[in-house]
Design an enzyme around this catalytic site. Sequence first.
Site, PDB file in Angstrom:
ATOM      1  N   TYR A  24      -1.624  -0.379  10.372  1.00  0.00           N
ATOM      2  CA  TYR A  24      -1.752  -0.677   8.933  1.00  0.00           C
ATOM      3  C   TYR A  24      -0.503  -0.225   8.175  1.00  0.00           C
ATOM      4  O   TYR A  24       0.076  -0.988   7.395  1.00  0.00           O
ATOM      5  CB  TYR A  24      -3.006   0.007   8.385  1.00  0.00           C
ATOM      6  CG  TYR A  24      -3.296  -0.294   6.933  1.00  0.00           C
ATOM      7  CD1 TYR A  24      -3.794  -1.537   6.554  1.00  0.00           C
ATOM      8  CD2 TYR A  24      -3.085   0.666   5.941  1.00  0.00           C
ATOM      9  CE1 TYR A  24      -4.070  -1.810   5.224  1.00  0.00           C
ATOM     10  CE2 TYR A  24      -3.364   0.395   4.620  1.00  0.00           C
ATOM     11  CZ  TYR A  24      -3.854  -0.843   4.258  1.00  0.00           C
ATOM     12  OH  TYR A  24      -4.118  -1.123   2.933  1.00  0.00           O
TER      13      TYR A  24
ATOM     14  N   SER B  29       0.859  -1.192   0.000  1.00  0.00           N
ATOM     15  CA  SER B  29       0.000   0.000   0.000  1.00  0.00           C
ATOM     16  C   SER B  29       0.894   1.240   0.000  1.00  0.00           C
ATOM     17  O   SER B  29       2.041   1.182   0.471  1.00  0.00           O
ATOM     18  CB  SER B  29      -0.866   0.033   1.265  1.00  0.00           C
ATOM     19  OG  SER B  29      -1.526   1.282   1.389  1.00  0.00           O
TER      20      SER B  29
END
Length: 262
Positions: free
Chosen positions: A158, A145
């Site tokens: 995350y 990501s």
Amino acid sequence: MSEEFAGLRGTVGLVTGAATGIGEGVAQKLHAAGMRLAIADIDGEGLARVAESLGGGDDVRAFTVDVTDGTAVNNCVAEVEDALGPIDGLAHVVGIQRIGAIVDFSEEDFDATFTINVRAAFLVAKAVAARMLPRERGSIVSVASTAARTPRVKQGAYCGSKAAIAQMMKVLGLELAPHNIRVNCVSPGVTDTGMVKRLIDSMGFSEEILKGSLDNFRVGVPMGRLARSEEIADVIAFLLSSRSTYLTMQDIVVDGGGALGA
Ligand SMILES: NC(=O)c1ccc[n+]([C@@H]2O[C@H](COP(=O)([O-])OP(=O)(O)OC[C@H]3O[C@@H](n4cnc5c(N)ncnc54)[C@H](O)[C@@H]3O)[C@@H](O)[C@H]2O)c1
């Protein structure tokens, strides 16, 4: 066959996280390019829907599996190869996002984030790589990501998990490069899936994602729109194809400029 994905027709692919979102888009793309596909996810119903949408033929097999369970992953990979033959390409897409400032974040949410994002990426890549090694061919893609390189408030676990995946895949690429096996990451920016809908609901905003916000995401998306899963899938298909045979140990950002090229 799409010319841009040369070499994929008739090869065998495994896509994890294929029951929805980006993984579903990847499965559609690879199937359209002629790959024989194993689609895997913990969501059996979603998988059945995707398998049906891909024509319900013998060239697509669905495997309901929790990819955080090492034994289940090894069994799944063995079953995939029994059913379809040696895996040529892996797209590991599974991931979760839990939102919260680090000082408020629970140990349970931290552990879930690192188990489902990092441990699963390790288990799936390890199981597939071990089988590719003696064959001296293959391409592995894990989805990281832009959060791996751009800090975001309320996404500490995350962001950390995605940075771990990106670096771990570079090491795997280094270890496998002498064996003609390529390993790369694709890092999407904000993509129009259930994960982003849940993010927008929990943060109570949506415009800031595109326009930028000093309080939340410092940067917006210069292209002014969310990505479509298909646009992430295009890059994954390229990395699995014979058009990228000298490309390894990269983390390719597909984010409409959202990470400002970082
Ligand atoms: N959507 C975005 O904006 C975005 C941006 C950057 C990176 N990503 C990454 O892309 C990947 C896919 O994201 P998405 O938006 O499609 O998410 P999503 O939530 O729509 O789909 C995730 C899929 O993973 C599956 N899954 C979760 N835990 C599992 C487990 N233990 N075993 C097997 N399957 C499991 C879910 O059932 C689901 O089908 C994730 O790794 C995510 O971190 C997404």
